[in-house]
Design a protein around this motif. Sequence first.
Motif, PDB file in Angstrom:
ATOM      1  N   MET A   1       0.847  -1.211   0.000  1.00  0.00           N
ATOM      2  CA  MET A   1       0.000   0.000   0.000  1.00  0.00           C
ATOM      3  C   MET A   1       0.880   1.258   0.000  1.00  0.00           C
ATOM      4  SD  MET A   1      -3.310  -0.700   0.176  1.00  0.00           S
ATOM      5  CE  MET A   1      -4.390   0.180   1.276  1.00  0.00           C
ATOM      6  N   THR A   2       0.390   2.301  -0.718  1.00  0.00           N
ATOM      7  CA  THR A   2       1.143   3.559  -0.707  1.00  0.00           C
ATOM      8  C   THR A   2       0.592   4.463   0.393  1.00  0.00           C
ATOM      9  OG1 THR A   2      -0.377   4.274  -2.420  1.00  0.00           O
ATOM     10  CG2 THR A   2       1.800   3.583  -3.147  1.00  0.00           C
ATOM     11  N   ASP A   3       1.248   5.574   0.585  1.00  0.00           N
ATOM     12  CA  ASP A   3       0.898   6.541   1.632  1.00  0.00           C
ATOM     13  C   ASP A   3      -0.594   6.909   1.552  1.00  0.00           C
ATOM     14  OD1 ASP A   3       2.392   9.741   2.508  1.00  0.00           O
ATOM     15  OD2 ASP A   3       0.577   8.770   3.232  1.00  0.00           O
ATOM     16  N   ALA A   4      -1.267   6.897   2.706  1.00  0.00           N
ATOM     17  CA  ALA A   4      -2.714   7.162   2.753  1.00  0.00           C
ATOM     18  C   ALA A   4      -3.057   8.570   2.275  1.00  0.00           C
ATOM     19  CB  ALA A   4      -3.225   6.955   4.163  1.00  0.00           C
ATOM     20  N   LYS A   5      -2.106   9.512   2.456  1.00  0.00           N
ATOM     21  CA  LYS A   5      -2.398  10.891   2.052  1.00  0.00           C
ATOM     22  C   LYS A   5      -2.182  11.102   0.553  1.00  0.00           C
ATOM     23  CE  LYS A   5      -1.219  12.915   6.482  1.00  0.00           C
ATOM     24  NZ  LYS A   5      -0.090  13.439   7.226  1.00  0.00           N
ATOM     25  N   SER A   6      -1.596  10.141  -0.097  1.00  0.00           N
ATOM     26  CA  SER A   6      -1.285  10.269  -1.521  1.00  0.00           C
ATOM     27  C   SER A   6      -2.568  10.237  -2.343  1.00  0.00           C
ATOM     28  CB  SER A   6      -0.376   9.111  -1.935  1.00  0.00           C
ATOM     29  OG  SER A   6      -0.343   9.021  -3.339  1.00  0.00           O
ATOM     30  N   ALA A   7      -2.454  10.751  -3.564  1.00  0.00           N
ATOM     31  CA  ALA A   7      -3.610  10.701  -4.469  1.00  0.00           C
ATOM     32  C   ALA A   7      -3.759   9.303  -5.066  1.00  0.00           C
ATOM     33  CB  ALA A   7      -3.421  11.732  -5.580  1.00  0.00           C
ATOM     34  N   PHE A   8      -2.747   8.449  -4.875  1.00  0.00           N
ATOM     35  CA  PHE A   8      -2.753   7.124  -5.510  1.00  0.00           C
ATOM     36  C   PHE A   8      -2.673   6.003  -4.483  1.00  0.00           C
ATOM     37  CE2 PHE A   8      -0.857  10.236  -8.303  1.00  0.00           C
ATOM     38  CZ  PHE A   8      -1.612  10.080  -9.462  1.00  0.00           C
ATOM     39  N   THR A   9      -3.470   4.966  -4.701  1.00  0.00           N
ATOM     40  CA  THR A   9      -3.427   3.789  -3.834  1.00  0.00           C
ATOM     41  C   THR A   9      -3.321   2.552  -4.712  1.00  0.00           C
ATOM     42  OG1 THR A   9      -5.012   4.961  -2.436  1.00  0.00           O
ATOM     43  CG2 THR A   9      -4.587   2.657  -1.891  1.00  0.00           C
ATOM     44  N   LEU A  10      -2.345   1.710  -4.417  1.00  0.00           N
ATOM     45  CA  LEU A  10      -2.179   0.469  -5.180  1.00  0.00           C
ATOM     46  C   LEU A  10      -2.666  -0.704  -4.322  1.00  0.00           C
ATOM     47  CD1 LEU A  10      -0.976  -0.685  -7.877  1.00  0.00           C
ATOM     48  CD2 LEU A  10       1.083  -1.183  -6.553  1.00  0.00           C
ATOM     49  N   THR A  11      -3.628  -1.451  -4.866  1.00  0.00           N
ATOM     50  CA  THR A  11      -4.168  -2.614  -4.142  1.00  0.00           C
ATOM     51  C   THR A  11      -3.936  -3.864  -4.977  1.00  0.00           C
ATOM     52  OG1 THR A  11      -5.960  -1.097  -3.529  1.00  0.00           O
ATOM     53  CG2 THR A  11      -6.225  -3.392  -2.885  1.00  0.00           C
ATOM     54  N   ARG A  12      -3.411  -4.929  -4.341  1.00  0.00           N
ATOM     55  CA  ARG A  12      -3.208  -6.194  -5.060  1.00  0.00           C
ATOM     56  C   ARG A  12      -4.379  -7.121  -4.776  1.00  0.00           C
ATOM     57  NH1 ARG A  12       1.552  -4.095  -3.651  1.00  0.00           N
ATOM     58  NH2 ARG A  12       3.434  -4.464  -4.890  1.00  0.00           N
ATOM     59  N   ARG A  13      -4.946  -7.666  -5.829  1.00  0.00           N
ATOM     60  CA  ARG A  13      -6.033  -8.646  -5.666  1.00  0.00           C
ATOM     61  C   ARG A  13      -5.458 -10.063  -5.656  1.00  0.00           C
ATOM     62  NH1 ARG A  13     -11.319  -7.341  -8.302  1.00  0.00           N
ATOM     63  NH2 ARG A  13     -11.093  -9.428  -9.191  1.00  0.00           N
ATOM     64  N   ASP A  14      -6.267 -11.001  -5.192  1.00  0.00           N
ATOM     65  CA  ASP A  14      -5.799 -12.397  -5.126  1.00  0.00           C
ATOM     66  C   ASP A  14      -5.583 -13.012  -6.506  1.00  0.00           C
ATOM     67  OD1 ASP A  14      -5.999 -12.098  -2.449  1.00  0.00           O
ATOM     68  OD2 ASP A  14      -7.955 -13.109  -2.250  1.00  0.00           O
ATOM     69  N   ASP A  15      -6.249 -12.447  -7.528  1.00  0.00           N
ATOM     70  CA  ASP A  15      -6.137 -13.057  -8.862  1.00  0.00           C
ATOM     71  C   ASP A  15      -4.948 -12.517  -9.666  1.00  0.00           C
ATOM     72  OD1 ASP A  15      -7.036 -10.510  -9.290  1.00  0.00           O
ATOM     73  OD2 ASP A  15      -8.907 -11.079 -10.295  1.00  0.00           O
ATOM     74  N   GLY A  16      -4.061 -11.761  -8.996  1.00  0.00           N
ATOM     75  CA  GLY A  16      -2.865 -11.275  -9.700  1.00  0.00           C
ATOM     76  C   GLY A  16      -3.070  -9.938 -10.412  1.00  0.00           C
ATOM     77  N   ILE A  17      -4.266  -9.379 -10.296  1.00  0.00           N
ATOM     78  CA  ILE A  17      -4.508  -8.059 -10.900  1.00  0.00           C
ATOM     79  C   ILE A  17      -4.340  -6.989  -9.813  1.00  0.00           C
ATOM     80  CG2 ILE A  17      -6.196  -6.578 -12.092  1.00  0.00           C
ATOM     81  CD1 ILE A  17      -5.175  -8.996 -13.767  1.00  0.00           C
ATOM     82  N   ALA A  18      -3.584  -5.954 -10.146  1.00  0.00           N
ATOM     83  CA  ALA A  18      -3.420  -4.828  -9.208  1.00  0.00           C
ATOM     84  C   ALA A  18      -4.353  -3.701  -9.634  1.00  0.00           C
ATOM     85  CB  ALA A  18      -1.983  -4.344  -9.227  1.00  0.00           C
ATOM     86  N   VAL A  19      -4.880  -2.970  -8.658  1.00  0.00           N
ATOM     87  CA  VAL A  19      -5.779  -1.845  -8.950  1.00  0.00           C
ATOM     88  C   VAL A  19      -5.129  -0.561  -8.449  1.00  0.00           C
ATOM     89  CG1 VAL A  19      -8.061  -0.833  -8.557  1.00  0.00           C
ATOM     90  CG2 VAL A  19      -7.811  -3.326  -8.759  1.00  0.00           C
ATOM     91  N   LEU A  20      -4.934   0.370  -9.382  1.00  0.00           N
ATOM     92  CA  LEU A  20      -4.373   1.673  -9.014  1.00  0.00           C
ATOM     93  C   LEU A  20      -5.533   2.676  -8.972  1.00  0.00           C
ATOM     94  CD1 LEU A  20      -2.066   3.618  -8.445  1.00  0.00           C
ATOM     95  CD2 LEU A  20      -1.629   3.765 -10.894  1.00  0.00           C
ATOM     96  N   THR A  21      -5.839   3.144  -7.760  1.00  0.00           N
ATOM     97  CA  THR A  21      -6.961   4.075  -7.582  1.00  0.00           C
ATOM     98  C   THR A  21      -6.432   5.496  -7.431  1.00  0.00           C
ATOM     99  OG1 THR A  21      -8.155   2.328  -6.432  1.00  0.00           O
ATOM    100  CG2 THR A  21      -9.030   4.551  -6.199  1.00  0.00           C
ATOM    101  N   MET A  22      -7.012   6.400  -8.236  1.00  0.00           N
ATOM    102  CA  MET A  22      -6.615   7.811  -8.122  1.00  0.00           C
ATOM    103  C   MET A  22      -7.727   8.579  -7.410  1.00  0.00           C
ATOM    104  SD  MET A  22      -5.537  10.537 -11.061  1.00  0.00           S
ATOM    105  CE  MET A  22      -5.145  12.234 -10.626  1.00  0.00           C
ATOM    106  N   ASP A  23      -7.369   9.262  -6.341  1.00  0.00           N
ATOM    107  CA  ASP A  23      -8.356  10.025  -5.577  1.00  0.00           C
ATOM    108  C   ASP A  23      -7.637  11.218  -4.945  1.00  0.00           C
ATOM    109  OD1 ASP A  23     -10.447  10.967  -4.108  1.00  0.00           O
ATOM    110  OD2 ASP A  23     -10.981   9.043  -3.194  1.00  0.00           O
ATOM    111  N   VAL A  24      -7.670  12.357  -5.644  1.00  0.00           N
ATOM    112  CA  VAL A  24      -6.941  13.538  -5.156  1.00  0.00           C
ATOM    113  C   VAL A  24      -7.642  14.063  -3.907  1.00  0.00           C
ATOM    114  CG1 VAL A  24      -6.078  15.851  -5.739  1.00  0.00           C
ATOM    115  CG2 VAL A  24      -6.240  14.093  -7.519  1.00  0.00           C
ATOM    116  N   PRO A  25      -6.944  14.114  -2.773  1.00  0.00           N
ATOM    117  CA  PRO A  25      -7.583  14.526  -1.517  1.00  0.00           C
ATOM    118  C   PRO A  25      -8.112  15.962  -1.580  1.00  0.00           C
ATOM    119  CG  PRO A  25      -5.338  13.710  -1.137  1.00  0.00           C
ATOM    120  CD  PRO A  25      -5.508  13.846  -2.608  1.00  0.00           C
ATOM    121  N   GLY A  26      -9.303  16.151  -1.004  1.00  0.00           N
ATOM    122  CA  GLY A  26      -9.860  17.502  -0.855  1.00  0.00           C
ATOM    123  C   GLY A  26     -10.383  18.136  -2.125  1.00  0.00           C
ATOM    124  N   GLU A  27     -10.474  17.362  -3.225  1.00  0.00           N
ATOM    125  CA  GLU A  27     -10.999  17.945  -4.471  1.00  0.00           C
ATOM    126  C   GLU A  27     -12.167  17.118  -4.976  1.00  0.00           C
ATOM    127  OE1 GLU A  27      -8.163  19.032  -7.429  1.00  0.00           O
ATOM    128  OE2 GLU A  27      -6.792  19.906  -5.957  1.00  0.00           O
TER     129      GLU A  27
END
Length: 706
Positions: A1-27
Motif C-alpha cells: 500500500m502507498t501513503d494514505a495521504k497520496s492521491a494514488f493507492t495500489l491494491t493487489r487482488r488475489d487473482d494477480g490483478i493490481a488496482v491503481l486508484t486515483m483520488d486527489v484529496p480535498g478535491e
Amino acid sequence: MTDAKSAFTLTRRDDGIAVLTMDVPGESMNTLKGEFADDIAQILDEVESDSSIKGLVLISGKDNSFVAGADVSMLDKCQSADEAEALAAGGQAIFQRMENMKITTVAAINGPALGGGLELALACHYRVCTDSDKTAMGLPEVQLGLLPGSGGTQRLPKLIGIQKAMTLMLTGKQVRPKQAKKYGLVDDVVPKSILMDVAVKLANQRKPNRSGPKLNLTGKLLERTPVGRNIMFSQARKQTNKKTRGNYPAPDRIIDCIEAGVSGKKGYQTEAHHFGQLVMTPESKQLRNIFFATTEMKKEKGVEGVDAGELKKAGVLGGGLMGGGIAFVTATKAGLPVRIKDIRSEGIANAKNYAYDLLMKKVKRRFMRKTEMQKQMSLITGTTDYSGFHDADMVIEAVFEDLDLKQNMVADVEKHCHKDTIFATNTSSIPINQIAAKAERPENVVGLHYFSPVEKMPLAEVIPHKGTSDKTISTTVDMARKQGKTPIVVKDGAGFYVNRILAPYMNEAANILLGGEPVKQIDDALLNFGFPVGPIKLLDEVGIDIGAKISPILQAELGDRFQAPDAFEKLLNDDRKGKKNKKGFYDYNGKKPGKEVDESVYSLLGVSPSQKLSHDQISERCVLLMLNEAALCLAEDVIRSPRDGDIGAIFGIGFPPFLGGPFHYMDSLGIKQVVARLEHYAGLYGDKFSPAPILKEMAEKGKTFY
C-alpha cells in the motif's frame, strides 16, 4: 500500500490483478498535477518489480469522474516555453512507460475523462467506460489555446483515425459512451455496477494487437497514402484558418503535430515543443484567465453569506422562442418540473416541440437514450390559465417588451402563486424597478435576462432592483447556474450591462454604413477582429425592430451618446425586420440565404457604397465605444468587477475570448493608449467618443484594471 495521504493507492487482488486508484484529496474531481510525476514513477517501479502482478486496472476513487484533465494552474507557474515543454515531455515519458509495460493495463472510466485524463487512458492497452450520462471523453485543450501535450496528438489518430481525431482536437468536442465505442475509443461500454469486473477481465487478457481504425475506401485513400494525407492536411488548414481568421494559434499547431506523427517525423517532440510555445502565447493566457474566472464564479453566491432557497418547481410565462428555450434548460439542465403558460395552446405546443426537437437531436447522435429523453420531456407541461402554478417557486416571464403587460403578470403571479414565489423577468431593456413598481411583494421581483438562443448562450444577467431581497438574488443566481448558465449580478438600469455596451458598438457600425462603407466590409472587419458575427449581420439576427426599440430607452435614460442613426426608421418603414421576416441587410431569398448582402438596402438608405476605411479603422471605431461604455458601467457599479464585465461581454455577445474581455483588452492595449485613441476620434466624430472619467484618471495614475 502507498501513503494514505497520496492521491494514488495500489491494491493487489488475489487473482494477480493490481488496482491503481486515483483520488486527489480535498478535491471534487481528479486533476493531474506536476508533483504527481514522482508518485506515479514510484508506483510503476513497484508494479514492474512485482512478478506476481499480471495486469493493472486504473480507476478513480471519485464517484463522479475519472480524471477531468491536468491542473491548469501549474501552467501559469511556467516562466518560459522551455519550462512548459519540459512539463509536456515529462507527461509523455510517464505515459510512454505505461504503454510499454509488459503487463496489460486497463483504464476503467466513469464520468469525465478529459484532456490529460483521456491521454492517460489512451496510454493504457484497453479502455472500458460506463454508460452513465456523466461519462464523456474528449481533448478540450484547444479551448484554452493549447494542444494535448502528453501524447494525445499521437495516440488518438492511430486509434480512431486521423480525421475523427483531428475533429475532436480542433473543436474540443466531447464524445459520449456509445459514440466512443463506435469510434473505437473504448473497447466496451458497461453499467457502472460491473465496471471493475469487466476491467479485471480485460487486464487478464493479452495486450491487444491493434491494426488501426476501420476506414472506408475514401478514408483509406485520404489517411493511408501520402497524396491523400497532403490533401487532407491542406484542406484542414484551409478550413481552420477560415474559422479562426488567424486569431488562434493552437489549431494550426495541432494539425502540425498530427502531421508530424503520421509521417514519422518526431511527432512526440513536435507535440512537446508546440505545447511549450503555446503556453506562453497571450491568447492562451487570456483563455486560461476565462477558465479561472468561470471556475471561481461557480463557487460564489448571489449575495455572500445568504444561501439560496430551495426550488422544486418553476413556471414560464410565454411559449415563444425565449420561453421555449427557458423551459428547455429548466427541465433538462436544472431537472425541475416546469409549467408553461401561454394564451394560445399553439404557443404551448410550439414550446414543447422546440424542446422535443433539441432532445431528439441528442438521441439521434447517441448522446442520450430515448427513455432519458422521454423522462425530460415529461417535466414540461402547459396550460392556458394559471392552473398548476400554485406551487411554483419561481415564475420566469418571457413575453414581449411591454411594461403594462409585465406589471399585470406580476399581479397575476402574486394572486395565483404562493407568497414566496419569485417573479423573474426576462426583459432585455425595461428597468426592473418599473416592472416591480405596482407589486405587493417587490422583494420577490428580479430580472433574469437570458440571451438567444437560450440553450446555447452561456450567460444570464441577474438584475435586482433596490427592493429585491438578498434571498431572492441568491436563489436566482443558483437557478441560473443549475440551468447551465454563468450568471453575473448587474445593477438595474436601461440596457443593464450587456445590451448597454453593445448598443454604441452597433450604432457606430450603422454610422459607418451610412458613411458609405459596404456592409460586407464592416462585418468582415469585426469578424477579423474576432467577433463570431459581424454587427450588421447581428442586427438582422436579433431583429432590426428590436434594435430600434432598445435605442430610445437607452437614450432617454443615459443620454445622447446612445442616439441611434436615422437608418432604423427607413428600414422599418420598408418592413425590414431582418432574418425573421426574410427582409433585412442580407438577402434571405436567393441561392445562399443570409450569405449575400441585399444590394437594394443601399438605395433605401441613400448610400453609394465604396470602401474608404481599412478593417482596422472600422473595428477600432466600433470597439472603442464598447470599451468606453464598459468602463462607465464599472464606474457606476453596474457590474461588480472587471472580471464580471469580461465574462459578461465574452459569454453574452461573443467579445473575442482570446483578447480576454473588454477590461483585459484595455489593460493589454494600455489605458493611456485607449484614452488617446478615444480623444483622437472625439476630435473627428464628437462627444460620444469622450473618454470615461475613470479611464482618464487611470491613465494619469498609470493604473490597470487587473
